[in-house]
Design a protein around this motif. Structure first.
Motif, PDB file in Angstrom:
ATOM      1  N   ASP A 171     -46.480 -43.848   0.531  1.00 12.87           N
ATOM      2  CA  ASP A 171     -46.605 -43.094   1.777  1.00 12.87           C
ATOM      3  C   ASP A 171     -47.648 -43.780   2.653  1.00 12.87           C
ATOM      4  O   ASP A 171     -48.844 -43.721   2.371  1.00 12.87           O
ATOM      5  N   PHE A 172     -47.188 -44.424   3.690  1.00 15.49           N
ATOM      6  CA  PHE A 172     -48.075 -45.131   4.609  1.00 15.49           C
ATOM      7  C   PHE A 172     -48.256 -44.364   5.910  1.00 15.49           C
ATOM      8  O   PHE A 172     -48.537 -44.949   6.954  1.00 15.49           O
ATOM      9  N   SER A 173     -48.121 -43.033   5.869  1.00 14.56           N
ATOM     10  CA  SER A 173     -48.183 -42.274   7.106  1.00 14.56           C
ATOM     11  C   SER A 173     -49.564 -42.294   7.758  1.00 14.56           C
ATOM     12  O   SER A 173     -49.685 -41.943   8.919  1.00 14.56           O
ATOM     13  N   ASP A 174     -50.573 -42.759   7.047  1.00 18.18           N
ATOM     14  CA  ASP A 174     -51.899 -42.899   7.653  1.00 18.18           C
ATOM     15  C   ASP A 174     -52.036 -44.203   8.436  1.00 18.18           C
ATOM     16  O   ASP A 174     -53.052 -44.421   9.090  1.00 18.18           O
ATOM     17  N   ASP A 175     -51.029 -45.057   8.365  1.00 15.61           N
ATOM     18  CA  ASP A 175     -51.046 -46.345   9.068  1.00 15.61           C
ATOM     19  C   ASP A 175     -49.728 -46.492   9.818  1.00 15.61           C
ATOM     20  O   ASP A 175     -48.753 -47.019   9.276  1.00 15.61           O
ATOM     21  N   PRO A 176     -49.680 -46.012  11.073  1.00 18.54           N
ATOM     22  CA  PRO A 176     -48.409 -45.988  11.819  1.00 18.54           C
ATOM     23  C   PRO A 176     -47.702 -47.338  11.930  1.00 18.54           C
ATOM     24  O   PRO A 176     -46.477 -47.398  11.846  1.00 18.54           O
ATOM     25  N   ASP A 177     -48.452 -48.421  12.102  1.00 21.14           N
ATOM     26  CA  ASP A 177     -47.812 -49.739  12.215  1.00 21.14           C
ATOM     27  C   ASP A 177     -47.167 -50.153  10.899  1.00 21.14           C
ATOM     28  O   ASP A 177     -46.022 -50.603  10.865  1.00 21.14           O
ATOM     29  N   LYS A 178     -47.901 -49.977   9.807  1.00 25.46           N
ATOM     30  CA  LYS A 178     -47.360 -50.324   8.495  1.00 25.46           C
ATOM     31  C   LYS A 178     -46.150 -49.450   8.170  1.00 25.46           C
ATOM     32  O   LYS A 178     -45.147 -49.929   7.654  1.00 25.46           O
ATOM     33  N   LEU A 179     -46.250 -48.154   8.505  1.00 27.54           N
ATOM     34  CA  LEU A 179     -45.151 -47.231   8.251  1.00 27.54           C
ATOM     35  C   LEU A 179     -43.906 -47.631   9.041  1.00 27.54           C
ATOM     36  O   LEU A 179     -42.806 -47.659   8.498  1.00 27.54           O
ATOM     37  N   SER A 180     -44.081 -47.962  10.296  1.00 30.45           N
ATOM     38  CA  SER A 180     -42.943 -48.369  11.134  1.00 30.45           C
ATOM     39  C   SER A 180     -42.282 -49.632  10.588  1.00 30.45           C
ATOM     40  O   SER A 180     -41.049 -49.726  10.507  1.00 30.45           O
ATOM     41  N   ASN A 181     -43.103 -50.598  10.194  1.00 27.11           N
ATOM     42  CA  ASN A 181     -42.561 -51.841   9.626  1.00 27.11           C
ATOM     43  C   ASN A 181     -41.822 -51.572   8.317  1.00 27.11           C
ATOM     44  O   ASN A 181     -40.768 -52.153   8.057  1.00 27.11           O
ATOM     45  N   TYR A 182     -42.382 -50.685   7.503  1.00 31.48           N
ATOM     46  CA  TYR A 182     -41.770 -50.353   6.216  1.00 31.48           C
ATOM     47  C   TYR A 182     -40.438 -49.634   6.410  1.00 31.48           C
ATOM     48  O   TYR A 182     -39.467 -49.903   5.705  1.00 31.48           O
TER      49      TYR A 182
END
Length: 105
Positions: A81-92
């Motif tokens: 869960d990368f929801s604390d890092d919007p850029d990483k989450l979007s890329n994932y």
């Protein structure tokens, strides 16, 4: 061409079933939803997230703070869960969508 085979509602049910097996024992109240109402959608998948009101154990090597990637054909991946890092989450999200599409699952 990638063809969606399941509905958003079915994907949400699948994520709920996965969350139940992993998180139910951590709920203080059985009426507390297992999943957050937040989700993300890409071309070939949805991401569903744990309800952050459910406390989880943090241990090295244990992925309690996970999310659920459900392809639009019903394939499942339990992911970080990368929801604390919007850029990483979007890329994932885009990477997982591509993964499902490239395998046609």
């Amino acid at each position: 061409m990638y063809q969606q085979e399941i509905s958003f509602e079915r994907a949400n049910e699948i994520a709920e079933e996965l969350a139940y097996t992993r998180l139910n024992k951590f709920r203080d109240n059985p009426d507390t939803p297992l999943l957050s109402s937040d989700f993300l959608e890409a071309e070939c998948c949805w991401f569903f997230f744990r309800n952050r009101d459910i406390p989880v154990l943090e241990r090295p090597g244990m992925i309690w703070n996970c999310a659920y990637a459900i392809s639009k054909k019903g394939e499942v991946s339990i992911i970080g869960d990368f929801s604390d890092d919007p850029d990483k989450l979007s890329n994932y999200l885009q990477a997982m969508s591509y993964y499902f599409k490239s395998r046609n699952v």
